[in-house]
Design a protein around this motif. Structure first.
Motif, PDB file in Angstrom:
ATOM      1  N   THR A  24       0.829  -1.204   0.000  1.00  0.00           N
ATOM      2  CA  THR A  24       0.000   0.000   0.000  1.00  0.00           C
ATOM      3  C   THR A  24       0.861   1.251   0.000  1.00  0.00           C
ATOM      4  OG1 THR A  24      -1.670  -1.174   1.274  1.00  0.00           O
ATOM      5  CG2 THR A  24      -1.832   1.206   1.242  1.00  0.00           C
ATOM      6  N   GLY A  25       0.442   2.219  -0.788  1.00  0.00           N
ATOM      7  CA  GLY A  25       1.050   3.538  -0.768  1.00  0.00           C
ATOM      8  C   GLY A  25       2.195   3.713  -1.734  1.00  0.00           C
ATOM      9  N   VAL A  26       2.236   4.895  -2.351  1.00  0.00           N
ATOM     10  CA  VAL A  26       3.332   5.293  -3.223  1.00  0.00           C
ATOM     11  C   VAL A  26       3.561   6.785  -3.022  1.00  0.00           C
ATOM     12  CG1 VAL A  26       1.855   5.703  -5.237  1.00  0.00           C
ATOM     13  CG2 VAL A  26       4.252   5.158  -5.575  1.00  0.00           C
ATOM     14  N   GLU A  27       4.820   7.191  -3.016  1.00  0.00           N
ATOM     15  CA  GLU A  27       5.184   8.587  -2.807  1.00  0.00           C
ATOM     16  C   GLU A  27       5.842   9.147  -4.067  1.00  0.00           C
ATOM     17  OE1 GLU A  27       8.603  10.871  -0.348  1.00  0.00           O
ATOM     18  OE2 GLU A  27       7.394   9.460   0.792  1.00  0.00           O
ATOM     19  N   PHE A  28       5.393  10.318  -4.472  1.00  0.00           N
ATOM     20  CA  PHE A  28       5.972  11.026  -5.605  1.00  0.00           C
ATOM     21  C   PHE A  28       6.677  12.266  -5.080  1.00  0.00           C
ATOM     22  CE2 PHE A  28       2.490   8.668  -7.461  1.00  0.00           C
ATOM     23  CZ  PHE A  28       3.031   8.179  -8.633  1.00  0.00           C
ATOM     24  N   THR A  29       7.899  12.482  -5.521  1.00  0.00           N
ATOM     25  CA  THR A  29       8.622  13.710  -5.189  1.00  0.00           C
ATOM     26  C   THR A  29       9.135  14.328  -6.488  1.00  0.00           C
ATOM     27  OG1 THR A  29      10.670  12.482  -4.836  1.00  0.00           O
ATOM     28  CG2 THR A  29       9.340  12.937  -2.886  1.00  0.00           C
ATOM     29  N   GLY A  30       9.315  15.641  -6.459  1.00  0.00           N
ATOM     30  CA  GLY A  30       9.863  16.321  -7.621  1.00  0.00           C
ATOM     31  C   GLY A  30       8.823  16.866  -8.581  1.00  0.00           C
ATOM     32  N   LEU A  31       7.556  16.886  -8.172  1.00  0.00           N
ATOM     33  CA  LEU A  31       6.490  17.448  -9.009  1.00  0.00           C
ATOM     34  C   LEU A  31       5.930  18.689  -8.338  1.00  0.00           C
ATOM     35  CD1 LEU A  31       4.564  14.184  -9.911  1.00  0.00           C
ATOM     36  CD2 LEU A  31       5.893  15.588 -11.476  1.00  0.00           C
ATOM     37  N   ALA A  32       5.669  19.719  -9.118  1.00  0.00           N
ATOM     38  CA  ALA A  32       5.043  20.936  -8.605  1.00  0.00           C
ATOM     39  C   ALA A  32       3.567  20.937  -8.978  1.00  0.00           C
ATOM     40  CB  ALA A  32       5.740  22.158  -9.196  1.00  0.00           C
ATOM     41  N   GLY A  33       2.801  21.817  -8.349  1.00  0.00           N
ATOM     42  CA  GLY A  33       1.372  21.879  -8.594  1.00  0.00           C
ATOM     43  C   GLY A  33       1.017  21.998 -10.061  1.00  0.00           C
ATOM     44  N   SER A  34       1.762  22.813 -10.804  1.00  0.00           N
ATOM     45  CA  SER A  34       1.462  22.999 -12.224  1.00  0.00           C
ATOM     46  C   SER A  34       1.713  21.719 -13.029  1.00  0.00           C
ATOM     47  CB  SER A  34       2.280  24.156 -12.794  1.00  0.00           C
ATOM     48  OG  SER A  34       3.670  23.913 -12.623  1.00  0.00           O
ATOM     49  N   ASP A  35       2.637  20.869 -12.569  1.00  0.00           N
ATOM     50  CA  ASP A  35       2.870  19.580 -13.234  1.00  0.00           C
ATOM     51  C   ASP A  35       1.666  18.654 -13.064  1.00  0.00           C
ATOM     52  OD1 ASP A  35       5.535  20.297 -13.883  1.00  0.00           O
ATOM     53  OD2 ASP A  35       6.245  19.538 -11.948  1.00  0.00           O
TER      54      ASP A  35
END
Length: 84
Positions: free
Chosen positions: A12-23
């Motif tokens: 369960t669960g996945v984390e995304f890093t490196g994305l901004a709101g506009s992405d």
């Protein structure tokens, strides 16, 4: 746009890093996140810095957004503010 994807738990669960709101409001990005949500059940975005407009737009790309009957933010009824 470079970002990382990390499973949080064994199933369960996945984390995304490196994305901004506009992405996040780009349809192809939302499609990938929706697949991750369906597969892992929980999706976490670290340091995404979403504006209220981007949050509502991104949420609508994932599915139907239903404002709560008790009301929400004046400008964005889809957002329920939570404070202490």
């Amino acid at each position: 746009m470079r970002h990382t994807v990390t499973d949080i738990g064994a199933t369960t669960g996945v984390e995304f890093t490196g994305l901004a709101g506009s992405d996040l409001v780009r349809p192809e990005i939302a499609d990938e996140r929706l697949r991750a949500l369906e597969r892992r059940g929980v999706v976490v975005f670290r340091e995404a810095h979403l504006s209220d407009d981007d949050l509502v737009a991104f949420s609508k790309l994932l599915g139907r957004v239903v404002p709560l009957p008790l009301g929400g933010d004046n400008e964005h009824p889809e957002i329920q503010r939570i404070t202490r």
